[in-house]
Design a protein around this motif. Structure first.
Motif, PDB file in Angstrom:
ATOM      1  N   VAL A 275     -51.631 -18.303   0.712  1.00 20.35           N
ATOM      2  CA  VAL A 275     -51.922 -16.874   0.834  1.00 20.35           C
ATOM      3  C   VAL A 275     -50.943 -16.077  -0.043  1.00 20.35           C
ATOM      4  CG1 VAL A 275     -52.252 -14.938   2.420  1.00 20.35           C
ATOM      5  CG2 VAL A 275     -52.730 -17.267   3.212  1.00 20.35           C
ATOM      6  N   TYR A 276     -49.670 -16.483  -0.031  1.00 15.96           N
ATOM      7  CA  TYR A 276     -48.649 -15.856  -0.889  1.00 15.96           C
ATOM      8  C   TYR A 276     -47.945 -16.978  -1.668  1.00 15.96           C
ATOM      9  CZ  TYR A 276     -49.086 -11.748   2.141  1.00 15.96           C
ATOM     10  OH  TYR A 276     -49.558 -10.670   2.853  1.00 15.96           O
ATOM     11  N   ASP A 277     -47.596 -16.703  -2.930  1.00 13.12           N
ATOM     12  CA  ASP A 277     -46.871 -17.716  -3.710  1.00 13.12           C
ATOM     13  C   ASP A 277     -45.515 -18.025  -3.094  1.00 13.12           C
ATOM     14  OD1 ASP A 277     -48.552 -18.662  -5.549  1.00 13.12           O
ATOM     15  OD2 ASP A 277     -47.802 -17.470  -7.245  1.00 13.12           O
ATOM     16  N   LYS A 278     -44.699 -16.966  -2.933  1.00 21.93           N
ATOM     17  CA  LYS A 278     -43.356 -17.184  -2.375  1.00 21.93           C
ATOM     18  C   LYS A 278     -43.157 -16.288  -1.154  1.00 21.93           C
ATOM     19  CE  LYS A 278     -38.410 -16.770  -3.347  1.00 21.93           C
ATOM     20  NZ  LYS A 278     -37.355 -16.606  -4.350  1.00 21.93           N
ATOM     21  N   ILE A 279     -42.753 -16.917  -0.061  1.00 24.15           N
ATOM     22  CA  ILE A 279     -42.454 -16.164   1.159  1.00 24.15           C
ATOM     23  C   ILE A 279     -40.964 -16.279   1.449  1.00 24.15           C
ATOM     24  CG2 ILE A 279     -42.865 -15.951   3.657  1.00 24.15           C
ATOM     25  CD1 ILE A 279     -45.690 -16.986   3.254  1.00 24.15           C
ATOM     26  N   ALA A 280     -40.313 -15.134   1.665  1.00 19.27           N
ATOM     27  CA  ALA A 280     -38.894 -15.132   2.047  1.00 19.27           C
ATOM     28  C   ALA A 280     -38.793 -14.823   3.533  1.00 19.27           C
ATOM     29  CB  ALA A 280     -38.138 -14.078   1.238  1.00 19.27           C
ATOM     30  N   LEU A 281     -38.069 -15.674   4.248  1.00 19.25           N
ATOM     31  CA  LEU A 281     -37.860 -15.467   5.685  1.00 19.25           C
ATOM     32  C   LEU A 281     -36.414 -15.031   5.885  1.00 19.25           C
ATOM     33  CD1 LEU A 281     -39.693 -18.692   6.953  1.00 19.25           C
ATOM     34  CD2 LEU A 281     -40.590 -16.333   6.918  1.00 19.25           C
ATOM     35  N   ILE A 282     -36.237 -13.800   6.341  1.00 21.76           N
ATOM     36  CA  ILE A 282     -34.890 -13.281   6.578  1.00 21.76           C
ATOM     37  C   ILE A 282     -34.653 -13.342   8.088  1.00 21.76           C
ATOM     38  CG2 ILE A 282     -33.297 -11.354   6.200  1.00 21.76           C
ATOM     39  CD1 ILE A 282     -34.622 -12.616   3.625  1.00 21.76           C
ATOM     40  N   GLY A 283     -33.795 -14.252   8.508  1.00 25.72           N
ATOM     41  CA  GLY A 283     -33.638 -14.553   9.936  1.00 25.72           C
ATOM     42  C   GLY A 283     -34.454 -15.797  10.218  1.00 25.72           C
ATOM     43  N   ILE A 284     -33.803 -16.834  10.763  1.00 26.63           N
ATOM     44  CA  ILE A 284     -34.480 -18.124  10.931  1.00 26.63           C
ATOM     45  C   ILE A 284     -34.256 -18.653  12.349  1.00 26.63           C
ATOM     46  CG2 ILE A 284     -32.611 -19.502   9.842  1.00 26.63           C
ATOM     47  CD1 ILE A 284     -36.374 -19.956   9.125  1.00 26.63           C
ATOM     48  N   GLY A 285     -34.414 -17.748  13.324  1.00 30.70           N
ATOM     49  CA  GLY A 285     -34.310 -18.129  14.732  1.00 30.70           C
ATOM     50  C   GLY A 285     -35.653 -18.616  15.251  1.00 30.70           C
ATOM     51  N   LEU A 286     -35.933 -18.351  16.521  1.00 34.40           N
ATOM     52  CA  LEU A 286     -37.197 -18.802  17.124  1.00 34.40           C
ATOM     53  C   LEU A 286     -38.402 -18.358  16.294  1.00 34.40           C
ATOM     54  CD1 LEU A 286     -38.950 -19.917  19.530  1.00 34.40           C
ATOM     55  CD2 LEU A 286     -38.894 -17.579  20.411  1.00 34.40           C
ATOM     56  N   ILE A 287     -38.460 -17.066  15.958  1.00 37.69           N
ATOM     57  CA  ILE A 287     -39.645 -16.541  15.266  1.00 37.69           C
ATOM     58  C   ILE A 287     -39.656 -16.988  13.797  1.00 37.69           C
ATOM     59  CG2 ILE A 287     -40.917 -14.453  14.619  1.00 37.69           C
ATOM     60  CD1 ILE A 287     -40.939 -14.934  17.646  1.00 37.69           C
ATOM     61  N   GLY A 288     -38.526 -16.777  13.097  1.00 38.76           N
ATOM     62  CA  GLY A 288     -38.470 -17.153  11.675  1.00 38.76           C
ATOM     63  C   GLY A 288     -38.752 -18.632  11.464  1.00 38.76           C
ATOM     64  N   SER A 289     -38.189 -19.485  12.326  1.00 38.70           N
ATOM     65  CA  SER A 289     -38.377 -20.932  12.125  1.00 38.70           C
ATOM     66  C   SER A 289     -39.777 -21.377  12.541  1.00 38.70           C
ATOM     67  CB  SER A 289     -37.305 -21.735  12.874  1.00 38.70           C
ATOM     68  OG  SER A 289     -37.561 -21.763  14.254  1.00 38.70           O
ATOM     69  N   SER A 290     -40.385 -20.668  13.494  1.00 37.09           N
ATOM     70  CA  SER A 290     -41.784 -20.997  13.836  1.00 37.09           C
ATOM     71  C   SER A 290     -42.681 -20.624  12.660  1.00 37.09           C
ATOM     72  CB  SER A 290     -42.232 -20.244  15.099  1.00 37.09           C
ATOM     73  OG  SER A 290     -41.496 -20.703  16.206  1.00 37.09           O
ATOM     74  N   LEU A 291     -42.367 -19.484  12.012  1.00 38.03           N
ATOM     75  CA  LEU A 291     -43.133 -19.093  10.819  1.00 38.03           C
ATOM     76  C   LEU A 291     -42.959 -20.135   9.717  1.00 38.03           C
ATOM     77  CD1 LEU A 291     -42.460 -15.246  10.782  1.00 38.03           C
ATOM     78  CD2 LEU A 291     -44.710 -16.341  10.848  1.00 38.03           C
ATOM     79  N   ALA A 292     -41.706 -20.558   9.486  1.00 41.51           N
ATOM     80  CA  ALA A 292     -41.466 -21.569   8.439  1.00 41.51           C
ATOM     81  C   ALA A 292     -42.317 -22.810   8.695  1.00 41.51           C
ATOM     82  CB  ALA A 292     -39.979 -21.931   8.410  1.00 41.51           C
ATOM     83  N   ARG A 293     -42.355 -23.226   9.957  1.00 43.12           N
ATOM     84  CA  ARG A 293     -43.088 -24.459  10.295  1.00 43.12           C
ATOM     85  C   ARG A 293     -44.596 -24.298  10.108  1.00 43.12           C
ATOM     86  NH1 ARG A 293     -38.433 -24.559  13.937  1.00 43.12           N
ATOM     87  NH2 ARG A 293     -37.635 -26.673  14.146  1.00 43.12           N
ATOM     88  N   VAL A 294     -45.141 -23.151  10.526  1.00 44.26           N
ATOM     89  CA  VAL A 294     -46.596 -22.992  10.397  1.00 44.26           C
ATOM     90  C   VAL A 294     -46.978 -22.760   8.930  1.00 44.26           C
ATOM     91  CG1 VAL A 294     -46.713 -20.508  11.005  1.00 44.26           C
ATOM     92  CG2 VAL A 294     -48.675 -21.956  11.412  1.00 44.26           C
ATOM     93  N   ILE A 295     -46.109 -22.075   8.164  1.00 44.75           N
ATOM     94  CA  ILE A 295     -46.387 -21.858   6.732  1.00 44.75           C
ATOM     95  C   ILE A 295     -46.467 -23.215   6.031  1.00 44.75           C
ATOM     96  CG2 ILE A 295     -45.415 -20.977   4.558  1.00 44.75           C
ATOM     97  CD1 ILE A 295     -44.138 -18.678   6.321  1.00 44.75           C
ATOM     98  N   ARG A 296     -45.514 -24.079   6.367  1.00 43.84           N
ATOM     99  CA  ARG A 296     -45.468 -25.422   5.778  1.00 43.84           C
ATOM    100  C   ARG A 296     -46.680 -26.245   6.218  1.00 43.84           C
ATOM    101  NH1 ARG A 296     -41.784 -26.193   2.129  1.00 43.84           N
ATOM    102  NH2 ARG A 296     -39.940 -27.113   3.063  1.00 43.84           N
ATOM    103  N   GLN A 297     -46.904 -26.250   7.548  1.00 45.48           N
ATOM    104  CA  GLN A 297     -47.977 -27.085   8.095  1.00 45.48           C
ATOM    105  C   GLN A 297     -49.344 -26.711   7.512  1.00 45.48           C
ATOM    106  OE1 GLN A 297     -49.660 -26.461  12.136  1.00 45.48           O
ATOM    107  NE2 GLN A 297     -48.575 -28.354  12.651  1.00 45.48           N
ATOM    108  N   LYS A 298     -49.573 -25.386   7.334  1.00 46.28           N
ATOM    109  CA  LYS A 298     -50.896 -24.952   6.865  1.00 46.28           C
ATOM    110  C   LYS A 298     -50.907 -24.675   5.369  1.00 46.28           C
ATOM    111  CE  LYS A 298     -52.559 -23.886  11.283  1.00 46.28           C
ATOM    112  NZ  LYS A 298     -53.095 -22.963  12.239  1.00 46.28           N
ATOM    113  N   GLY A 299     -49.778 -24.908   4.699  1.00 44.57           N
ATOM    114  CA  GLY A 299     -49.724 -24.708   3.240  1.00 44.57           C
ATOM    115  C   GLY A 299     -49.987 -23.270   2.835  1.00 44.57           C
ATOM    116  N   LEU A 300     -49.365 -22.309   3.532  1.00 40.46           N
ATOM    117  CA  LEU A 300     -49.669 -20.888   3.285  1.00 40.46           C
ATOM    118  C   LEU A 300     -48.867 -20.304   2.128  1.00 40.46           C
ATOM    119  CD1 LEU A 300     -49.886 -19.678   7.010  1.00 40.46           C
ATOM    120  CD2 LEU A 300     -51.689 -20.598   5.546  1.00 40.46           C
ATOM    121  N   ALA A 301     -47.868 -21.058   1.613  1.00 40.52           N
ATOM    122  CA  ALA A 301     -47.075 -20.573   0.475  1.00 40.52           C
ATOM    123  C   ALA A 301     -46.686 -21.756  -0.396  1.00 40.52           C
ATOM    124  CB  ALA A 301     -45.814 -19.876   0.972  1.00 40.52           C
ATOM    125  N   ARG A 302     -46.442 -21.438  -1.725  1.00 44.23           N
ATOM    126  CA  ARG A 302     -45.949 -22.498  -2.612  1.00 44.23           C
ATOM    127  C   ARG A 302     -44.462 -22.733  -2.374  1.00 44.23           C
ATOM    128  NH1 ARG A 302     -50.142 -23.024  -6.309  1.00 44.23           N
ATOM    129  NH2 ARG A 302     -50.826 -20.886  -6.541  1.00 44.23           N
TER     130      ARG A 302
END
Ligand code: NAP
Length: 307
Positions: free
Chosen positions: A5-32
């Protein structure tokens, strides 16, 4: 696999919410590419060990460089400072969003720093647990949950549509609300229940006639269900209380009036009133289950999920 969906996603803050986003982005291939920034070297190291991103930094400004989507997932009281730090490094045309639990305050803190040409779309996923930090996240966190956007007047339709596509790919349903309405709705459905839970657990802890070991031993009779909420992150909830003060105080005063009325019904032995209220509230619980926002399992279906 949902697709980029986006080429590059920056996650600022990597707690419960940020790390859940990182995992789902990776799992579903939502960013390069996923770039991660967090305040402390220690949390950053944990994120690196978990393999949550492609690049890591303690500098938010460095992490947002060239990012097409920037998601700020820090306690709401820190939103302004983060926006100020990243402002000069945001790519023109990028979308900047957040996940903060209060919206009017976050907008007031962040909006003044957003440069011309960057699409600022405040957001709030209604998904969480009582755990925090990068190890607490899991990719299914947002599944079948709501994500509320509180867009500013004149928000770019294409940027909003793309952010909607992103959250839908994360498993959420998207709703749009005015910031003040969001803060009132969340005050009653989220903030007050947490405050009540913090209060009842504090009261039980203070009682002199009932010992702490009795409170723990007999907790399954009701108390236990409050302790889950009362175990939520103290920094996050301190900030929520400080940054949604007016709506919370309004709901607390309604709550106190209703509690006084319930107290009166108990004092005067008004069984009909008690029965009517308890019957009505039982229907509310059933509606939540029917809406798919909880399960009827005795443990509320809250078996911890890990990826
Ligand atoms: P968390 O697990 O405690 O993680 C917080 C993150 O923010 C960490 O990366 C932490 O960095 C960073 N941080 C903490 N204080 C900071 C500060 N003063 N300045 C800059 N960064 C700071 O929190 P979370 O549960 O993911 O919550 C993040 C946001 O999501 C909050 O705004 C919260 O309101 C919202 N939210 C939470 C839930 C929930 O149930 N938890 C649900 C929906 C929305 P270090 O560890 O490196 O210090």
């Amino acid at each position: 696999m949902s697709g980029i969906v986006y080429d590059k996603i920056a996650l600022i803050g990597i707690g419960l919410i940020g790390s859940s986003l990182a995992r789902v982005i990776r799992q579903k291939g939502l960013a390069r590419e996923i770039s991660i920034a967090t305040r402390s070297a220690e949390t950053l190291e944990t994120a690196r060990k978990l393999g949550l991103g492609d690049s890591y930094s303690t500098s938010s400004a460095a992490a947002v460089t060239d990012a097409d989507l920037v998601i700020v997932s820090v306690p709401v009281g820190a939103s302004g400072a983060v926006a100020k730090e990243i402002a000069g490094s945001l790519k023109p045309g990028a979308t900047l969003t957040d996940v903060g639990s209060t919206k009017a305050s976050v907008i007031a803190q962040m909006e003044p720093h957003v440069p011309e040409g960057v699409h600022f779309i405040p957001g709030h996923p209604l998904a969480g647990t009582e755990h925090s930090g990068p190890e607490a996240g899991f990719p299914e966190l947002f599944e079948n949950k709501w994500c509320i956007f509180t867009p500013l007047p004149g928000t770019d339709e294409a940027a909003l549509a793309k952010l909607t596509e992103f959250w839908e790919a994360c498993g959420s349903q998207v709703d749009i609300m005015d910031k003040a309405h969001h803060d009132k709705v969340l005050a009653i459905v989220s903030h007050l229940p947490h405050i009540i839970a913090y209060n009842i657990v504090g009261t039980a802890d203070d009682l002199e006639t009932v010992t702490e070991s009795e409170v723990i031993k007999y907790s399954a009779s009701g108390f236990r269900d409050f302790t889950r909420l009362a175990a939520s992150d103290p920094t996050m909830w301190r900030d929520v209380c400080l940054h949604n003060k007016d709506a919370i105080l309004e709901m607390l005063s309604r709550f106190s009036e209703d509690l006084a009325s319930l107290q009166r019904a108990i004092r005067w032995g008004d069984g009909d009133k008690l029965f009517d209220l308890f019957t009505h509230t039982r229907h509310v619980r059933r509606s939540i289950i029917e809406a798919g926002q909880d399960t009827a399992a005795p443990d509320f279906g809250r078996v911890p999920k890990k990826d």
